[in-house]
Design an enzyme around this catalytic site. Sequence first.
Site, short mmCIF file in Angstrom:
data_model
loop_
_atom_site.label_atom_id
_atom_site.label_comp_id
_atom_site.label_asym_id
_atom_site.label_seq_id
_atom_site.Cartn_x
_atom_site.Cartn_y
_atom_site.Cartn_z
N ASP A 1 -2.13 -5.38 -7.09
CA ASP A 1 -0.85 -4.82 -7.53
C ASP A 1 -0.10 -5.80 -8.43
O ASP A 1 0.50 -5.41 -9.43
CB ASP A 1 0.02 -4.46 -6.33
CG ASP A 1 -0.43 -3.17 -5.65
OD1 ASP A 1 -1.18 -2.41 -6.27
OD2 ASP A 1 -0.02 -2.94 -4.49
N THR B 1 -9.01 0.84 9.53
CA THR B 1 -10.03 -0.02 10.15
C THR B 1 -10.12 -1.40 9.54
O THR B 1 -10.72 -2.30 10.12
CB THR B 1 -11.41 0.65 10.05
OG1 THR B 1 -11.80 0.72 8.67
CG2 THR B 1 -11.39 2.05 10.63
N ARG C 1 -10.39 -1.34 0.90
CA ARG C 1 -10.22 -1.54 2.33
C ARG C 1 -9.62 -0.30 2.99
O ARG C 1 -8.57 0.18 2.57
CB ARG C 1 -9.31 -2.75 2.60
CG ARG C 1 -9.21 -3.10 4.08
CD ARG C 1 -8.48 -4.40 4.29
NE ARG C 1 -7.06 -4.30 3.98
CZ ARG C 1 -6.17 -5.23 4.28
NH1 ARG C 1 -6.56 -6.35 4.86
NH2 ARG C 1 -4.90 -5.08 3.96
N ASP D 1 -0.17 -8.31 -2.47
CA ASP D 1 -1.37 -7.62 -2.92
C ASP D 1 -1.72 -8.11 -4.31
O ASP D 1 -1.02 -7.83 -5.28
CB ASP D 1 -1.14 -6.11 -2.92
CG ASP D 1 -2.41 -5.34 -3.22
OD1 ASP D 1 -2.98 -5.52 -4.32
OD2 ASP D 1 -2.85 -4.56 -2.36
#
Length: 219
Positions: A213, A111, A107, A210
């Site tokens: 992670d 944006t 990602r 995340d």
Amino acid sequence: MSQTFEPQILNHPLIQHKISLMRKKETGSKDFRELASEVATLMCYEATRDLPLKEVTVETPICRCKTKMIAGRKLAIVPILRAGLGMVDGMLTLIPAAKVGHIGLYRDEETAKPIEYFCKLPCDISEREVIVVDPMLATGGSAIALADTIKRTEEIIKKHGAANIKFMCIIAAPEGLAAFGKVHPDVKVYVGVLDEKLNDRNYIVPGLGDAGDRIFGTK
């Protein structure tokens, strides 16, 4: 006639319990990986509920009988790298003969759009029912891009569209589901839990952080 998009929210008690443990910030990578795999196994059970059956004859220790077996449907699991890898082993415990493809998407932080950097799918992907997996469906961009890529690949291989795709995620945001449904209403979607919203950084709230992670112990 337009298709109605109806994602399935899998409100099974075991799934909800394990996702709650995944949410806890003190849950370490080892336990998080194990929980993600266990949730994927439970969700895979539901996502394969509609596999066709055929009648076969087997010999039991008592007698011969007619019984049911899966009717030769070929399956493929396609994780979105890298977090989707955490769901693959749990699914292979139920469908060990499935082939595994990989699509790398990341990602763009500015944006929030997905960028494809890797694609390796089974050569017979067009003959298989594909289950795409990613722990999180936030904006929906990655899932949309992946479904597009699989359909595009299939068109190259067989020169026609009509991919048989399902998408499975552990946690989804309403915004991501809505965006995905507009683009791919024909894809069956299976969600462990539907969360509240996206924040201003396009992270799911309350979410679990995340997923990549936490699975791999990186920051």
